[in-house]
Structures are given as structure tokens and as C-alpha cells.
Motif scaffolding. Structure first.
Motif, PDB file in Angstrom:
ATOM      1  N   HIS A   1      15.292  -8.014   0.196  1.00  0.00           N
ATOM      2  CA  HIS A   1      15.745  -9.146  -0.603  1.00  0.00           C
ATOM      3  C   HIS A   1      17.267  -9.295  -0.591  1.00  0.00           C
ATOM      4  N   ALA A   2      17.967  -8.201  -0.327  1.00  0.00           N
ATOM      5  CA  ALA A   2      19.432  -8.243  -0.321  1.00  0.00           C
ATOM      6  C   ALA A   2      20.014  -8.443   1.068  1.00  0.00           C
ATOM      7  N   GLY A   3      19.169  -8.460   2.091  1.00  0.00           N
ATOM      8  CA  GLY A   3      19.676  -8.552   3.451  1.00  0.00           C
ATOM      9  C   GLY A   3      20.355  -7.285   3.921  1.00  0.00           C
ATOM     10  N   ASP A   4      19.982  -6.162   3.333  1.00  0.00           N
ATOM     11  CA  ASP A   4      20.556  -4.854   3.673  1.00  0.00           C
ATOM     12  C   ASP A   4      19.936  -4.342   4.976  1.00  0.00           C
ATOM     13  N   PRO A   5      20.736  -3.834   5.921  1.00  0.00           N
ATOM     14  CA  PRO A   5      20.208  -3.301   7.180  1.00  0.00           C
ATOM     15  C   PRO A   5      19.214  -2.153   6.996  1.00  0.00           C
ATOM     16  N   LEU A   6      19.199  -1.522   5.830  1.00  0.00           N
ATOM     17  CA  LEU A   6      18.227  -0.460   5.571  1.00  0.00           C
ATOM     18  C   LEU A   6      16.808  -0.971   5.772  1.00  0.00           C
ATOM     19  N   ALA A   7      16.555  -2.228   5.458  1.00  0.00           N
ATOM     20  CA  ALA A   7      15.203  -2.777   5.623  1.00  0.00           C
ATOM     21  C   ALA A   7      14.761  -2.681   7.073  1.00  0.00           C
ATOM     22  N   ASP A   8      15.634  -3.025   8.017  1.00  0.00           N
ATOM     23  CA  ASP A   8      15.280  -2.945   9.438  1.00  0.00           C
ATOM     24  C   ASP A   8      15.073  -1.500   9.874  1.00  0.00           C
ATOM     25  N   ARG A   9      15.875  -0.589   9.346  1.00  0.00           N
ATOM     26  CA  ARG A   9      15.707   0.819   9.711  1.00  0.00           C
ATOM     27  C   ARG A   9      14.382   1.367   9.200  1.00  0.00           C
TER      28      ARG A   9
ATOM     29  N   ALA B   1       0.836  -1.200   0.000  1.00  0.00           N
ATOM     30  CA  ALA B   1       0.000   0.000   0.000  1.00  0.00           C
ATOM     31  C   ALA B   1       0.871   1.250   0.000  1.00  0.00           C
ATOM     32  N   ALA B   2       2.021   1.179   0.667  1.00  0.00           N
ATOM     33  CA  ALA B   2       2.900   2.341   0.754  1.00  0.00           C
ATOM     34  C   ALA B   2       3.423   2.765  -0.611  1.00  0.00           C
ATOM     35  N   PHE B   3       3.523   1.822  -1.545  1.00  0.00           N
ATOM     36  CA  PHE B   3       4.020   2.151  -2.883  1.00  0.00           C
ATOM     37  C   PHE B   3       3.158   3.224  -3.545  1.00  0.00           C
ATOM     38  N   ALA B   4       1.865   3.278  -3.206  1.00  0.00           N
ATOM     39  CA  ALA B   4       0.953   4.222  -3.841  1.00  0.00           C
ATOM     40  C   ALA B   4       1.264   5.668  -3.485  1.00  0.00           C
ATOM     41  N   PHE B   5       1.908   5.900  -2.326  1.00  0.00           N
ATOM     42  CA  PHE B   5       2.203   7.284  -1.941  1.00  0.00           C
ATOM     43  C   PHE B   5       3.671   7.526  -1.610  1.00  0.00           C
ATOM     44  N   ALA B   6       4.423   6.483  -1.387  1.00  0.00           N
ATOM     45  CA  ALA B   6       5.857   6.629  -1.110  1.00  0.00           C
ATOM     46  C   ALA B   6       6.621   5.544  -1.848  1.00  0.00           C
ATOM     47  N   PRO B   7       6.565   5.549  -3.191  1.00  0.00           N
ATOM     48  CA  PRO B   7       7.208   4.474  -3.950  1.00  0.00           C
ATOM     49  C   PRO B   7       8.711   4.395  -3.731  1.00  0.00           C
ATOM     50  N   GLU B   8       9.344   5.542  -3.425  1.00  0.00           N
ATOM     51  CA  GLU B   8      10.779   5.529  -3.163  1.00  0.00           C
ATOM     52  C   GLU B   8      11.095   4.671  -1.933  1.00  0.00           C
ATOM     53  N   VAL B   9      10.275   4.828  -0.899  1.00  0.00           N
ATOM     54  CA  VAL B   9      10.487   4.082   0.340  1.00  0.00           C
ATOM     55  C   VAL B   9      10.145   2.602   0.131  1.00  0.00           C
ATOM     56  N   ALA B  10       8.999   2.354  -0.499  1.00  0.00           N
ATOM     57  CA  ALA B  10       8.561   0.974  -0.705  1.00  0.00           C
ATOM     58  C   ALA B  10       9.559   0.194  -1.563  1.00  0.00           C
TER      59      ALA B  10
ATOM     60  N   ILE C   1       6.166   9.963   6.619  1.00  0.00           N
ATOM     61  CA  ILE C   1       6.669   9.936   5.243  1.00  0.00           C
ATOM     62  C   ILE C   1       8.032  10.610   5.162  1.00  0.00           C
ATOM     63  N   ASP C   2       8.174  11.754   5.812  1.00  0.00           N
ATOM     64  CA  ASP C   2       9.462  12.458   5.806  1.00  0.00           C
ATOM     65  C   ASP C   2      10.567  11.581   6.398  1.00  0.00           C
ATOM     66  N   ALA C   3      10.240  10.868   7.482  1.00  0.00           N
ATOM     67  CA  ALA C   3      11.234   9.992   8.105  1.00  0.00           C
ATOM     68  C   ALA C   3      11.660   8.880   7.153  1.00  0.00           C
ATOM     69  N   GLY C   4      10.695   8.311   6.423  1.00  0.00           N
ATOM     70  CA  GLY C   4      11.024   7.269   5.473  1.00  0.00           C
ATOM     71  C   GLY C   4      11.887   7.775   4.334  1.00  0.00           C
ATOM     72  N   LEU C   5      11.551   8.947   3.810  1.00  0.00           N
ATOM     73  CA  LEU C   5      12.326   9.525   2.715  1.00  0.00           C
ATOM     74  C   LEU C   5      13.735   9.879   3.159  1.00  0.00           C
ATOM     75  N   ARG C   6      13.877  10.393   4.383  1.00  0.00           N
ATOM     76  CA  ARG C   6      15.205  10.726   4.889  1.00  0.00           C
ATOM     77  C   ARG C   6      16.065   9.469   5.044  1.00  0.00           C
ATOM     78  N   ALA C   7      15.435   8.395   5.506  1.00  0.00           N
ATOM     79  CA  ALA C   7      16.174   7.144   5.675  1.00  0.00           C
ATOM     80  C   ALA C   7      16.700   6.635   4.328  1.00  0.00           C
ATOM     81  N   VAL C   8      15.852   6.741   3.299  1.00  0.00           N
ATOM     82  CA  VAL C   8      16.257   6.289   1.969  1.00  0.00           C
ATOM     83  C   VAL C   8      17.332   7.202   1.392  1.00  0.00           C
ATOM     84  N   GLU C   9      17.126   8.506   1.507  1.00  0.00           N
ATOM     85  CA  GLU C   9      18.090   9.464   0.964  1.00  0.00           C
ATOM     86  C   GLU C   9      19.430   9.379   1.675  1.00  0.00           C
ATOM     87  N   GLY C  10      19.412   8.976   2.948  1.00  0.00           N
ATOM     88  CA  GLY C  10      20.642   8.845   3.712  1.00  0.00           C
ATOM     89  C   GLY C  10      21.536   7.754   3.184  1.00  0.00           C
ATOM     90  N   GLU C  11      20.948   6.836   2.401  1.00  0.00           N
ATOM     91  CA  GLU C  11      21.738   5.758   1.816  1.00  0.00           C
ATOM     92  C   GLU C  11      22.380   6.193   0.515  1.00  0.00           C
TER      93      GLU C  11
END
Length: 326
Positions: A251-259, A234-243, A316-326
């Protein structure tokens, strides 16, 4: 388009070639996109906004588009609206990935919706449970059989509410010609493990299983462990970058998933659980917060309050910041 089958109660077993055509329509490679159904200021279907919403989502390369389903307020659409949503989705996707349309309700209504969706170019149908009345396991099998016999495209049976299958029934459903998947919205992992095993014993590996729990990212790992790797986002519909970032990281076992689980998905679930129907209303609010047009949800669903929308904006801002931080 695959020719539509007739409404016989027990349609003939499809040929190998027909099976291959059906299977090809069920190849989902990537995250699954469940678009909203946007309404205009007068409460009517806004097709132009829907077209833009789906085309924008396609820029993030989902593995499939599920139109006029739960997130798309299937329960609130008239027959004509359902057809227009399906047609718009097929046009917007342009054959790049499978398009799946929702169907459900009474057996005749579901069969008519499934057949119409096939005629409009949908690649498959997500069969939601019958409403109001309950049925025996035998009755559920016959409900799926009747709709699959009318559809002419692959059918995914959605297990939830008053359509909960035993492993034995799931195996029987999986052998109905045209049924190519089961989506789970119950959340009983032990039962789902037994269902996967029972279906694999009679269908092998050419059958799809989907995690259909709300905010399914939260249960991605346990579902994958019992043989259910696909999930609704469902998140893909409004935050596709995060989803998308979560999908790749998980799928890659990246710690970003847990964050992202801790900083985005868990707060999202807490907000979602504040009121019935927020699993849909929250998505529409998210689309609005990202600059899109969505309109209000239709009754009996209710929209988020202003305070809750502000909280969603922070999530949403927190999710985007987490992704952009990578």
C-alpha cells in the motif's frame, strides 16, 4: 445483533437505517485473516487451540476474521462444528473487527448455516457456491436471494467454481437486500473490471469487493487496479509478520513488497500448486512449523510430505529474514 429476516423469497427493501447497520458490519480496515480449523489427535475440533490461534492472530491487528471458510475447511465441518467454530471466533475477536462465517452447499443448508451464524453473533456471511449441481444465472441469483433472506446479516457472495457471475448478474445480486459484497476466486481480471463497473452503477461505492484467489498477495496489484483492494491472506494464519509487512509495503509502494513476492510468495505458490488442496494443507503445516497446533487436514485433502514441510520451513525463514532485515 441485527434481527433475522424471515425466509420470504423476496424480502422487502431495507430501510436506510438498516442499510447503514449492514454497511457498518462490512468495514474492513486491514488485512483479512482466515483462521484454520484445528483438529486434535483423534480428528475432532479443538476449540481451545482455535481460540488461541485467533487471539494470536488478533495481536497483529487484522481488518476482519473469516471463520469456518475455505482455509478453515468449511467443506469438512459438520453443522455442530460449524456453529462451534463461529461461536469461538466471535468470542475470541470480542467485537474488535468484523467476524464473517462461511455458508454454502444446498440452498437449505446454506440458509440454515447463515441464520445460525447470525444468531451466534457473526457480523456477516461468506456465501460459497452450491456444490455438485450447476445453475443458470437466474438460478444463482435466486440461490443468493434465498440465503440472504434468511441470514439477517450482510452476505458476501463468493464467485468461484460453479458460481460465476456475468456483470449483469453481479449487478442484480448486488441489489438483493442484505448482499453487501462479492468475492472473486475466478481470476478473470477483465470480467472482474466489468463486474465492478456494473455493480458501482447500481450500488455506488457502498459495496465491497474482495480478491479471493489462493495466495492473493501475488495478484494484489492487478486486482487493486480494477477496483478490488481487499484480499484474503492465507499466509497471515502462519506468518502474520510477513503478511502484515507485505500489506503495508504494497500500500505504501515500498520495495519490500517486491522482495517478499520474489523470496516468499512465489516459492509459496510453487509449493501450493504441487497438489490439489495444498492451499489449505500448507497453511496448517505452516502453523505447526511456527509452534502451533493444527492437526491434520480432513479427507479428501492430504497433508504435505516431510520433504515439503522442510521446504515450507525454508520459505517461512526467508520471509521472516526479509522482514527483519527492514
Amino acid at each position: 445483533m441485527t434481527p433475522r429476516r424471515g425466509p420470504a423469497a423476496h424480502p422487502p427493501t431495507p430501510t436506510t437505517a438498516a442499510r447503514q447497520r449492514e454497511a457498518s458490519a462490512m468495514q474492513f480496515d486491514g488485512i483479512l485473516f482466515f483462521p484454520i480449523t484445528p483438529f486434535d489427535d483423534k480428528g475432532g475440533l479443538d476449540e481451545e487451540v482455535l481460540d488461541r490461534h485467533i487471539r494470536d492472530g488478533m495481536e497483529h491487528r487484522p481488518g476482519g476474521v473469516f471463520a469456518a471458510c475455505g482455509t478453515g475447511e468449511f467443506h469438512a465441518l459438520g453443522a455442530e462444528e460449524h456453529a462451534r467454530v463461529t461461536a469461538r471466533a466471535v468470542e475470541a475477536v470480542g467485537g474488535r473487527v468484523p467476524v464473517v462465517a462461511g455458508a454454502g452447499g444446498s440452498v437449505r443448508t446454506a440458509a440454515e448455516q447463515a441464520a445460525a451464524a447470525a444468531d451466534l453473533g457473526a457480523d456477516a456471511v461468506l456465501l460459497l457456491p452450491p456444490y455438485l449441481v450447476g445453475g443458470s444465472q437466474r438460478g444463482l441469483v435466486e440461490y443468493v436471494r434465498a440465503v440472504a433472506g434468511a441470514a439477517g446479516v450482510p452476505v458476501i457472495a463468493y464467485q468461484r467454481a460453479n458460481m460465476v457471475l456475468t456483470p449483469e448478474t453481479a449487478a442484480e445480486v448486488a441489489q438483493i437486500p442484505g448482499v453487501e459484497g462479492i468475492k472473486d476466486g475466478v481470476g478473470d481480471l477483465g470480467a472482474m473490471r466489468r463486474i465492478v463497473q456494473a455493480v458501482r452503477a447500481v450500488r455506488g461505492e457502498d459495496f465491497a469487493f474482495f480478491n479471493g484467489l489462493p495466495t492473493a498477495e501475488l495478484t494484489f496489484a492487478p486486482y487493486a487496479s480494477v477496483g478490488v483492494p481487499l484480499y484474503s491472506s492465507a499466509a497471515f494464519a502462519f506468518a502474520p509478520e510477513v503478511a502484515t509487512a507485505f500489506y503495508r509495503a504494497a500500500h505504501a509502494g515500498d520495495p519490500l513488497a517486491d522482495r517478499l513476492l520474489t523470496g516468499f510468495y512465489e516459492p509459496l505458490v510453487a509449493l501450493r500448486d504441487r497438489a490439489p488442496g495444498y492451499a489449505v494443507a500448507m497453511v496448517k503445516a505452516g502453523v505447526r512449523l511456527r509452534g502451533g497446533r493444527a492437526g491434520a487436514v480432513r479427507p479428501p485433502l492430504t497433508d504435505l510430505t516431510r520433504e515439503e514441510e522442510a521446504l515450507l520451513a525454508d520459505i517461512i525463514d526467508a520471509g521472516l529474514r526479509a522482514v527483519e532485515g527492514e
